[in-house]
Write a protein that holds these residues in place. Structure first.
Motif, PDB file in Angstrom:
ATOM      1  N   GLN A  60     -22.003 -22.104  29.238  1.00  0.00           N
ATOM      2  CA  GLN A  60     -21.771 -20.900  28.447  1.00  0.00           C
ATOM      3  C   GLN A  60     -21.829 -21.206  26.951  1.00  0.00           C
ATOM      4  OE1 GLN A  60     -18.073 -19.380  30.027  1.00  0.00           O
ATOM      5  NE2 GLN A  60     -19.182 -18.033  31.422  1.00  0.00           N
ATOM      6  N   LYS A  61     -21.177 -22.276  26.551  1.00  0.00           N
ATOM      7  CA  LYS A  61     -21.115 -22.639  25.129  1.00  0.00           C
ATOM      8  C   LYS A  61     -22.494 -23.027  24.591  1.00  0.00           C
ATOM      9  CE  LYS A  61     -18.636 -25.726  21.994  1.00  0.00           C
ATOM     10  NZ  LYS A  61     -17.656 -26.818  21.914  1.00  0.00           N
ATOM     11  N   GLU A  62     -23.214 -23.858  25.336  1.00  0.00           N
ATOM     12  CA  GLU A  62     -24.493 -24.385  24.865  1.00  0.00           C
ATOM     13  C   GLU A  62     -25.666 -23.423  25.042  1.00  0.00           C
ATOM     14  OE1 GLU A  62     -25.263 -28.207  26.616  1.00  0.00           O
ATOM     15  OE2 GLU A  62     -23.388 -29.059  25.847  1.00  0.00           O
ATOM     16  N   VAL A  63     -25.564 -22.496  25.993  1.00  0.00           N
ATOM     17  CA  VAL A  63     -26.698 -21.614  26.286  1.00  0.00           C
ATOM     18  C   VAL A  63     -26.312 -20.139  26.201  1.00  0.00           C
ATOM     19  CG1 VAL A  63     -28.462 -20.972  27.983  1.00  0.00           C
ATOM     20  CG2 VAL A  63     -27.798 -23.364  27.729  1.00  0.00           C
ATOM     21  N   PHE A  64     -25.405 -19.689  27.058  1.00  0.00           N
ATOM     22  CA  PHE A  64     -25.142 -18.255  27.194  1.00  0.00           C
ATOM     23  C   PHE A  64     -24.585 -17.597  25.932  1.00  0.00           C
ATOM     24  CE2 PHE A  64     -24.492 -18.607  32.095  1.00  0.00           C
ATOM     25  CZ  PHE A  64     -25.834 -18.916  32.238  1.00  0.00           C
ATOM     26  N   HIS A  65     -23.909 -18.340  25.089  1.00  0.00           N
ATOM     27  CA  HIS A  65     -23.343 -17.763  23.869  1.00  0.00           C
ATOM     28  C   HIS A  65     -24.264 -17.893  22.653  1.00  0.00           C
ATOM     29  CE1 HIS A  65     -19.056 -18.260  25.696  1.00  0.00           C
ATOM     30  NE2 HIS A  65     -19.700 -17.230  26.208  1.00  0.00           N
ATOM     31  N   THR A  66     -25.498 -18.318  22.862  1.00  0.00           N
ATOM     32  CA  THR A  66     -26.437 -18.470  21.745  1.00  0.00           C
ATOM     33  C   THR A  66     -27.256 -17.199  21.542  1.00  0.00           C
ATOM     34  OG1 THR A  66     -28.253 -19.347  23.093  1.00  0.00           O
ATOM     35  CG2 THR A  66     -26.648 -20.961  22.205  1.00  0.00           C
ATOM     36  N   LYS A  67     -27.727 -17.021  20.325  1.00  0.00           N
ATOM     37  CA  LYS A  67     -28.542 -15.832  20.041  1.00  0.00           C
ATOM     38  C   LYS A  67     -29.876 -15.889  20.783  1.00  0.00           C
ATOM     39  CE  LYS A  67     -30.322 -17.658  15.692  1.00  0.00           C
ATOM     40  NZ  LYS A  67     -30.423 -17.494  14.259  1.00  0.00           N
ATOM     41  N   GLU A  68     -30.425 -17.081  21.026  1.00  0.00           N
ATOM     42  CA  GLU A  68     -31.686 -17.203  21.768  1.00  0.00           C
ATOM     43  C   GLU A  68     -31.523 -16.672  23.192  1.00  0.00           C
ATOM     44  OE1 GLU A  68     -31.678 -20.676  18.820  1.00  0.00           O
ATOM     45  OE2 GLU A  68     -30.233 -19.836  20.214  1.00  0.00           O
ATOM     46  N   LEU A 134     -30.955 -22.258  39.546  1.00  0.00           N
ATOM     47  CA  LEU A 134     -30.857 -23.173  38.420  1.00  0.00           C
ATOM     48  C   LEU A 134     -29.389 -23.520  38.229  1.00  0.00           C
ATOM     49  CD1 LEU A 134     -32.783 -24.317  36.200  1.00  0.00           C
ATOM     50  CD2 LEU A 134     -32.331 -22.261  34.892  1.00  0.00           C
ATOM     51  N   GLY A 135     -29.128 -24.576  37.533  1.00  0.00           N
ATOM     52  CA  GLY A 135     -27.756 -24.958  37.188  1.00  0.00           C
ATOM     53  C   GLY A 135     -27.695 -25.286  35.714  1.00  0.00           C
ATOM     54  N   TYR A 136     -26.885 -26.251  35.382  1.00  0.00           N
ATOM     55  CA  TYR A 136     -26.804 -26.715  34.007  1.00  0.00           C
ATOM     56  C   TYR A 136     -28.065 -27.519  33.706  1.00  0.00           C
ATOM     57  CZ  TYR A 136     -25.437 -29.283  29.860  1.00  0.00           C
ATOM     58  OH  TYR A 136     -25.417 -29.819  28.595  1.00  0.00           O
ATOM     59  N   VAL A 137     -28.677 -27.247  32.566  1.00  0.00           N
ATOM     60  CA  VAL A 137     -29.861 -27.989  32.124  1.00  0.00           C
ATOM     61  C   VAL A 137     -29.570 -28.492  30.716  1.00  0.00           C
ATOM     62  CG1 VAL A 137     -32.321 -27.865  31.552  1.00  0.00           C
ATOM     63  CG2 VAL A 137     -31.436 -26.578  33.505  1.00  0.00           C
ATOM     64  N   ALA A 138     -29.576 -29.810  30.531  1.00  0.00           N
ATOM     65  CA  ALA A 138     -29.348 -30.376  29.198  1.00  0.00           C
ATOM     66  C   ALA A 138     -30.533 -30.047  28.301  1.00  0.00           C
ATOM     67  CB  ALA A 138     -29.164 -31.885  29.296  1.00  0.00           C
ATOM     68  N   GLY A 139     -30.272 -29.873  27.034  1.00  0.00           N
ATOM     69  CA  GLY A 139     -31.360 -29.619  26.098  1.00  0.00           C
ATOM     70  C   GLY A 139     -31.239 -28.304  25.357  1.00  0.00           C
ATOM     71  N   GLY A 140     -30.154 -27.577  25.594  1.00  0.00           N
ATOM     72  CA  GLY A 140     -29.917 -26.355  24.845  1.00  0.00           C
ATOM     73  C   GLY A 140     -30.620 -25.136  25.409  1.00  0.00           C
ATOM     74  N   PRO A 141     -30.535 -24.033  24.656  1.00  0.00           N
ATOM     75  CA  PRO A 141     -31.034 -22.757  25.169  1.00  0.00           C
ATOM     76  C   PRO A 141     -32.544 -22.725  25.401  1.00  0.00           C
ATOM     77  CG  PRO A 141     -30.352 -22.536  22.881  1.00  0.00           C
ATOM     78  CD  PRO A 141     -29.928 -23.893  23.340  1.00  0.00           C
ATOM     79  N   THR A 142     -33.314 -23.375  24.543  1.00  0.00           N
ATOM     80  CA  THR A 142     -34.769 -23.334  24.685  1.00  0.00           C
ATOM     81  C   THR A 142     -35.208 -23.953  26.005  1.00  0.00           C
ATOM     82  OG1 THR A 142     -34.994 -23.429  22.287  1.00  0.00           O
ATOM     83  CG2 THR A 142     -36.960 -23.938  23.589  1.00  0.00           C
ATOM     84  N   LYS A 143     -34.658 -25.097  26.336  1.00  0.00           N
ATOM     85  CA  LYS A 143     -35.036 -25.767  27.584  1.00  0.00           C
ATOM     86  C   LYS A 143     -34.537 -24.966  28.795  1.00  0.00           C
ATOM     87  CE  LYS A 143     -35.382 -30.169  29.810  1.00  0.00           C
ATOM     88  NZ  LYS A 143     -35.201 -31.588  29.736  1.00  0.00           N
ATOM     89  N   TRP A 144     -33.290 -24.460  28.738  1.00  0.00           N
ATOM     90  CA  TRP A 144     -32.746 -23.691  29.848  1.00  0.00           C
ATOM     91  C   TRP A 144     -33.575 -22.432  30.075  1.00  0.00           C
ATOM     92  CZ3 TRP A 144     -30.943 -19.222  31.799  1.00  0.00           C
ATOM     93  CH2 TRP A 144     -30.185 -19.289  32.966  1.00  0.00           C
ATOM     94  N   ILE A 145     -33.869 -21.716  29.005  1.00  0.00           N
ATOM     95  CA  ILE A 145     -34.658 -20.483  29.117  1.00  0.00           C
ATOM     96  C   ILE A 145     -36.054 -20.781  29.655  1.00  0.00           C
ATOM     97  CG2 ILE A 145     -35.781 -18.659  27.765  1.00  0.00           C
ATOM     98  CD1 ILE A 145     -33.213 -18.734  25.955  1.00  0.00           C
ATOM     99  N   GLY A 146     -36.649 -21.889  29.227  1.00  0.00           N
ATOM    100  CA  GLY A 146     -37.971 -22.278  29.736  1.00  0.00           C
ATOM    101  C   GLY A 146     -37.952 -22.480  31.234  1.00  0.00           C
ATOM    102  N   ASN A 147     -36.932 -23.155  31.744  1.00  0.00           N
ATOM    103  CA  ASN A 147     -36.802 -23.359  33.193  1.00  0.00           C
ATOM    104  C   ASN A 147     -36.550 -22.033  33.920  1.00  0.00           C
ATOM    105  OD1 ASN A 147     -37.138 -26.215  33.552  1.00  0.00           O
ATOM    106  ND2 ASN A 147     -35.185 -26.493  32.531  1.00  0.00           N
TER     107      ASN A 147
END
Length: 152
Positions: A60-68, A134-147
């Motif tokens: 949530q902190k690294e991905v879901f709460h980001t503006k991306e 999907l689960g947790y993906v290291a690398g921030g929002p860009t990598k998570w969104i790409g997956n």
């Protein structure tokens, strides 16, 4: 001078609005499915332990709460939070619904995110077609969104 002040004020209000914009996380699967069908978007079903799961909190902190993520999610999916808290109170109806979905999707660990397409059948019942998980993906929002985008 007036033009510069005007441009700066617009910029400040636009930025403030962007950061203030919050996503809607549904907890009622039926309502979320109906909304997704109407919007012609898949569901992002987030299985989480909100008050105890370290990886869920980190996601949530690294991905879901980001503006991306907020921008991507608002354009591409309907969000559903399926929570399994240990300390926070939870309505019995929501708890039962979440356990049924956990069993149906064979969720064994958290965080788990399933992408599904809801469809209304001829009997007015909602069927869920699995697109991927999907689960947790290291690398921030860009990598998570790409997956995530590869599953939609």
């Amino acid at each position: 001078m007036k033009r510069t002040i005007y441009i700066v004020l617009i910029s400040i209000f636009t930025t403030a609005f962007t950061y203030a914009q919050e996503l809607t996380w549904h907890t009622d699967m039926g309502k979320a499915s109906e909304f997704a069908i109407k919007e012609k978007k898949p569901l992002l079903m987030f299985f989480t332990g909100s008050d105890w799961c370290g990886w869920c909190i980190r996601l949530q902190k690294e991905v879901f709460h980001t503006k991306e993520f907020k921008k991507w999610a608002s354009e591409n999916v309907v969000l559903v939070e399926l929570d399994f808290p240990k300390r926070a109170p939870q309505d019995d109806t929501v708890r039962t619904q979440n356990r049924q979905l956990q069993s149906m999707f064979q969720v064994r660990g958290y965080p788990t995110i399933w992408f599904v397409n809801p469809e209304m059948n001829s009997e007015k019942r909602i069927n869920l077609t699995k697109l991927g998980k999907l689960g947790y993906v290291a690398g921030g929002p860009t990598k998570w969104i790409g997956n995530a985008a590869m599953m939609l």
